[in-house]
Design a protein around this motif. Structure first.
Motif, PDB file in Angstrom:
ATOM      1  N   TYR A  54      36.810  17.414  10.827  1.00  0.00           N
ATOM      2  CA  TYR A  54      36.579  17.520   9.386  1.00  0.00           C
ATOM      3  C   TYR A  54      35.194  16.995   9.017  1.00  0.00           C
ATOM      4  O   TYR A  54      34.502  17.590   8.183  1.00  0.00           O
ATOM      5  N   LEU A  55      34.784  15.903   9.620  1.00  0.00           N
ATOM      6  CA  LEU A  55      33.469  15.338   9.302  1.00  0.00           C
ATOM      7  C   LEU A  55      32.332  16.275   9.708  1.00  0.00           C
ATOM      8  O   LEU A  55      31.267  16.260   9.088  1.00  0.00           O
ATOM      9  N   LEU A  56      32.560  17.092  10.726  1.00  0.00           N
ATOM     10  CA  LEU A  56      31.543  18.073  11.105  1.00  0.00           C
ATOM     11  C   LEU A  56      31.427  19.196  10.068  1.00  0.00           C
ATOM     12  O   LEU A  56      30.352  19.767   9.884  1.00  0.00           O
ATOM     13  N   VAL A  57      32.513  19.504   9.387  1.00  0.00           N
ATOM     14  CA  VAL A  57      32.519  20.570   8.387  1.00  0.00           C
ATOM     15  C   VAL A  57      32.144  20.039   6.998  1.00  0.00           C
ATOM     16  O   VAL A  57      31.728  20.804   6.129  1.00  0.00           O
ATOM     17  N   LEU A  58      32.237  18.742   6.800  1.00  0.00           N
ATOM     18  CA  LEU A  58      32.014  18.151   5.483  1.00  0.00           C
ATOM     19  C   LEU A  58      30.653  18.506   4.864  1.00  0.00           C
ATOM     20  O   LEU A  58      30.594  18.769   3.657  1.00  0.00           O
ATOM     21  N   PRO A  59      29.551  18.547   5.616  1.00  0.00           N
ATOM     22  CA  PRO A  59      28.290  18.965   4.976  1.00  0.00           C
ATOM     23  C   PRO A  59      28.360  20.362   4.368  1.00  0.00           C
ATOM     24  O   PRO A  59      27.764  20.613   3.315  1.00  0.00           O
ATOM     25  N   LEU A  60      29.090  21.262   4.988  1.00  0.00           N
ATOM     26  CA  LEU A  60      29.254  22.599   4.407  1.00  0.00           C
ATOM     27  C   LEU A  60      30.067  22.549   3.122  1.00  0.00           C
ATOM     28  O   LEU A  60      29.805  23.300   2.184  1.00  0.00           O
ATOM     29  N   PRO A  65      29.025  23.515  -5.068  1.00  0.00           N
ATOM     30  CA  PRO A  65      28.927  22.654  -6.254  1.00  0.00           C
ATOM     31  C   PRO A  65      30.235  21.948  -6.609  1.00  0.00           C
ATOM     32  O   PRO A  65      30.222  20.865  -7.169  1.00  0.00           O
ATOM     33  N   GLU A  66      31.362  22.546  -6.276  1.00  0.00           N
ATOM     34  CA  GLU A  66      32.654  21.932  -6.571  1.00  0.00           C
ATOM     35  C   GLU A  66      33.182  21.111  -5.394  1.00  0.00           C
ATOM     36  O   GLU A  66      34.273  20.547  -5.472  1.00  0.00           O
ATOM     37  N   GLY A  67      32.414  21.001  -4.321  1.00  0.00           N
ATOM     38  CA  GLY A  67      32.911  20.365  -3.108  1.00  0.00           C
ATOM     39  C   GLY A  67      32.702  18.875  -3.017  1.00  0.00           C
ATOM     40  O   GLY A  67      33.140  18.249  -2.065  1.00  0.00           O
ATOM     41  N   GLY A  68      32.050  18.260  -3.976  1.00  0.00           N
ATOM     42  CA  GLY A  68      31.758  16.833  -3.892  1.00  0.00           C
ATOM     43  C   GLY A  68      32.793  15.940  -4.538  1.00  0.00           C
ATOM     44  O   GLY A  68      32.510  14.782  -4.820  1.00  0.00           O
ATOM     45  N   ASN A  69      33.985  16.425  -4.757  1.00  0.00           N
ATOM     46  CA  ASN A  69      35.037  15.640  -5.382  1.00  0.00           C
ATOM     47  C   ASN A  69      35.532  14.581  -4.396  1.00  0.00           C
ATOM     48  O   ASN A  69      36.114  14.914  -3.359  1.00  0.00           O
ATOM     49  N   PRO A  70      35.313  13.280  -4.685  1.00  0.00           N
ATOM     50  CA  PRO A  70      35.736  12.223  -3.743  1.00  0.00           C
ATOM     51  C   PRO A  70      37.237  12.218  -3.473  1.00  0.00           C
ATOM     52  O   PRO A  70      37.666  11.909  -2.364  1.00  0.00           O
ATOM     53  N   GLY A  71      38.032  12.546  -4.482  1.00  0.00           N
ATOM     54  CA  GLY A  71      39.482  12.582  -4.274  1.00  0.00           C
ATOM     55  C   GLY A  71      39.890  13.659  -3.294  1.00  0.00           C
ATOM     56  O   GLY A  71      40.752  13.444  -2.438  1.00  0.00           O
ATOM     57  N   GLN A  72      39.265  14.829  -3.404  1.00  0.00           N
ATOM     58  CA  GLN A  72      39.570  15.927  -2.483  1.00  0.00           C
ATOM     59  C   GLN A  72      39.111  15.587  -1.067  1.00  0.00           C
ATOM     60  O   GLN A  72      39.820  15.867  -0.099  1.00  0.00           O
ATOM     61  N   ILE A  73      37.958  14.973  -0.944  1.00  0.00           N
ATOM     62  CA  ILE A  73      37.446  14.593   0.378  1.00  0.00           C
ATOM     63  C   ILE A  73      38.372  13.567   1.022  1.00  0.00           C
ATOM     64  O   ILE A  73      38.726  13.684   2.199  1.00  0.00           O
TER      65      ILE A  73
END
Length: 103
Positions: A54-60, A65-73
């Motif tokens: 997951y951490l390898l895919v996290l930069p993608l 724009p909607e991907g920086g939600n800390p709760g979702q991460i």
């Protein structure tokens, strides 16, 4: 791969597109956890393997724009840890000491 195929799935099958990304993420965590079943501490290896994937895919994810939600991460990371650990534990429990699968 699931993220790359998401636009195609959205065009071909709209209802499937709603669950496509979570489904492919969990499938990736299952594969990562199952591959770590031969580790000395299988659940820890499975959790680390799935979380690393997951951490390898996290930069993608963060490029969206909607991907920086800390709760979702945090929730996705928790799902990765639990899924990877449980799959590694299950597969290790079904394998005997010589590496053969039990019935």
């Amino acid at each position: 791969i699931g993220g790359l195929l998401a636009p195609i799935v959205g065009v071909v099958a709209q209802p499937l597109a709603l669950i496509w990304l979570p489904l492919t993420a969990v499938a990736a965590f299952v594969v990562a956890g199952a591959r770590a079943a031969s580790a000395p501490w299988a659940p820890l290896g499975g959790a680390a393997s799935a979380l690393s994937g997951y951490l390898l895919v996290l930069p993608l994810v963060l490029f969206n724009p909607e991907g920086g939600n800390p709760g979702q991460i945090a929730a996705t990371a928790a799902v990765a840890v639990v899924t990877g650990a449980s799959c590694a534990w299950y597969r290790a429990a079904r394998t005997n000491r010589r590496g053969r699968r039990c019935a």
